[in-house]
Design a protein around this motif. Sequence first.
Motif, PDB file in Angstrom:
ATOM      1  N   ARG B  37      -5.104   8.050   2.589  1.00  0.00           N
ATOM      2  CA  ARG B  37      -4.159   7.058   2.059  1.00  0.00           C
ATOM      3  C   ARG B  37      -3.488   6.285   3.195  1.00  0.00           C
ATOM      4  O   ARG B  37      -3.381   5.052   3.153  1.00  0.00           O
ATOM      5  N   LEU B  38      -3.084   6.989   4.209  1.00  0.00           N
ATOM      6  CA  LEU B  38      -2.418   6.339   5.344  1.00  0.00           C
ATOM      7  C   LEU B  38      -3.373   5.376   6.056  1.00  0.00           C
ATOM      8  O   LEU B  38      -2.989   4.266   6.427  1.00  0.00           O
ATOM      9  N   LEU B  41      -3.840   2.200   3.953  1.00  0.00           N
ATOM     10  CA  LEU B  41      -2.704   1.277   4.100  1.00  0.00           C
ATOM     11  C   LEU B  41      -2.788   0.533   5.435  1.00  0.00           C
ATOM     12  O   LEU B  41      -2.579  -0.681   5.495  1.00  0.00           O
ATOM     13  N   LYS B  44      -5.476  -2.185   5.489  1.00  0.00           N
ATOM     14  CA  LYS B  44      -5.118  -3.389   4.723  1.00  0.00           C
ATOM     15  C   LYS B  44      -3.947  -4.133   5.352  1.00  0.00           C
ATOM     16  O   LYS B  44      -3.529  -5.156   4.828  1.00  0.00           O
ATOM     17  N   ILE B  46      -0.830  -3.047   5.598  1.00  0.00           N
ATOM     18  CA  ILE B  46       0.358  -2.844   4.769  1.00  0.00           C
ATOM     19  C   ILE B  46       1.342  -1.939   5.499  1.00  0.00           C
ATOM     20  O   ILE B  46       1.028  -0.780   5.782  1.00  0.00           O
ATOM     21  N   ASP B  47       2.508  -2.465   5.794  1.00  0.00           N
ATOM     22  CA  ASP B  47       3.597  -1.646   6.335  1.00  0.00           C
ATOM     23  C   ASP B  47       4.529  -1.371   5.173  1.00  0.00           C
ATOM     24  O   ASP B  47       5.305  -2.247   4.768  1.00  0.00           O
ATOM     25  N   LEU B  56       5.471  -7.741   7.283  1.00  0.00           N
ATOM     26  CA  LEU B  56       4.244  -7.290   6.635  1.00  0.00           C
ATOM     27  C   LEU B  56       3.039  -7.856   7.398  1.00  0.00           C
ATOM     28  O   LEU B  56       2.780  -9.063   7.349  1.00  0.00           O
ATOM     29  N   CYS B  58      -0.078  -7.940   6.835  1.00  0.00           N
ATOM     30  CA  CYS B  58      -1.131  -8.617   6.058  1.00  0.00           C
ATOM     31  C   CYS B  58      -0.696  -9.985   5.544  1.00  0.00           C
ATOM     32  O   CYS B  58      -1.513 -10.745   5.010  1.00  0.00           O
ATOM     33  N   MET B  59       0.578 -10.333   5.713  1.00  0.00           N
ATOM     34  CA  MET B  59       1.095 -11.573   5.134  1.00  0.00           C
ATOM     35  C   MET B  59       0.465 -12.806   5.775  1.00  0.00           C
ATOM     36  O   MET B  59       0.204 -13.799   5.069  1.00  0.00           O
TER      37      MET B  59
END
Lengths: 439, 69
Positions: B37-38, B41, B44, B46-47, B56, B58-59
């Motif tokens: 899972r980590l 994240l 992707k 994702i923080d 973020l 990925c933004m």
Amino acid sequence: MAMAAIILVVSTLAVFIAADQSGDIVSPLKIFVSKPGSWTSSPFEGFISKGSWMDSPIVGVIGSFLIIGALSAVALGVGKKISLRSYVPAFTLVFALATLAYVMAGQSLVKSYNLEYALWALGLGLIISNTIGTPTWLRPSVHTELFIKTGLVLLGAEVLMSRLLALGLPGVFVAWVVTPIVLISTYVFGQRVLKLPSRSLNMVISADMSVCGVSAAIAAAAACKAKKEELSLAIGMSLSFTVLMMIVLPAVIVATGLNPTIGAAWMGGTIDSTGAVAVAGATLGDDGLEIAATVKMIQNILIGVSAFGIAVYWVTSVERDGDNQNRVGVFEIWRRFPKFVIGFVMASITFSILHAVLANGPEVTSAIIKGSTKTLRGYFFCLAFVCIGLETNFRDLLPQLRGGKPLILYLCGQSLNLILTLLMAYLMFGVVFKDWIAP
Amino acid sequence: MRTNRQVAAFMIIGFAMIFIWLRVLPRISHQPRVMERLQRLDAKGIDASAMFYTELPCMDEILERRGVR
């Protein structure tokens, strides 16, 4: 506000000078401004980089300490009002506690559940103040208001108005139409129905829950001059429910077979924290992540408007009520108006103009923000929460919880938020602009 | 004047936090499902602890895909 202005000007000049000399749009300050990175097994992973030692976060942490320490010393009149000998150890310890809060929040598992640094910074301060007591020698560096207002003006530079239409009208309707309705309705409910004794606590909870979590709570608290305990309570509730909603909402969307786009917009408009929104959105796939994160970004941009609106309302109406209903003159309104809101708005307007007008506007503003101002903003907020914890006694927090009214307010407000946001998301993404939102 | 009880409370909480952060959390983090899972994240961008959209990772990619400056 002067500290924030200096940081913004120096950061901007640094990028322009570097671009002029090398042609690359980067911030030369980046290596000197850093926070501890994330880690899994050992906290040292967050300080040391595997590559060059100059790239290690420890260099940036020390740099941040020196920059913030020096600027705060000037702002606080060290040398005139406070002695350097008393300020240096006090600030060193407060900064060390803030860094420790970052380390605690940086553990991968803790981080993945949106347990932000604000929680740990508050917690560390509370542990000290409610066990051994905050030492007197630490007082020269406990300046919550200074740190919060500086952080807020720096945050203004990250509010870029040109991104408002990132999702077009559907995004604006979900993020900017529903949010003020929920904020105002929750506040009125809190005053008229629940009769919450503290209007400022009511406002902070309403803003925290309807806008975008911790950052909105900080801005609202400063705008309505809320007590530190009220901000602590609002943030504690928000973070608790955020973790819950981050897990529950995606499960509900999948179980009910709700359209993923509508579901993602729904989560973006209701889950308080940006990071938690991204985690939840990602469970619906890449498109879900994109929609949810973008809706939340558009809501983030609302912080300045909401802080301004709250400040105007407070000065012209709430404080007037305390003045025996006498009309408050324009000069008095200006005198009472929280000036940091002006700084926030000016920073936002300036950076939005730079972003839109310059040929490489997005690259320049990104370099400034990511190079230094964002990290310093985070540190100022972290320092503020450590200070709040150091100045708060648990006995001061308990009266705020009396009757469970703050919790009832949050639950009722969030329920309204969930219903209205879902309706708007369905209307916008499922009916009116159904085929529009594809990238 | 600090009492022994206050000092003891501070030390107990301190040691508990050290134990949880240096032993318990790393151990749980290395469980295969948790690690997966980590890593997902991270991959992707994702923080999960991001407070504002600028935090973020990925933004940027999202905005680029949407053609937003």
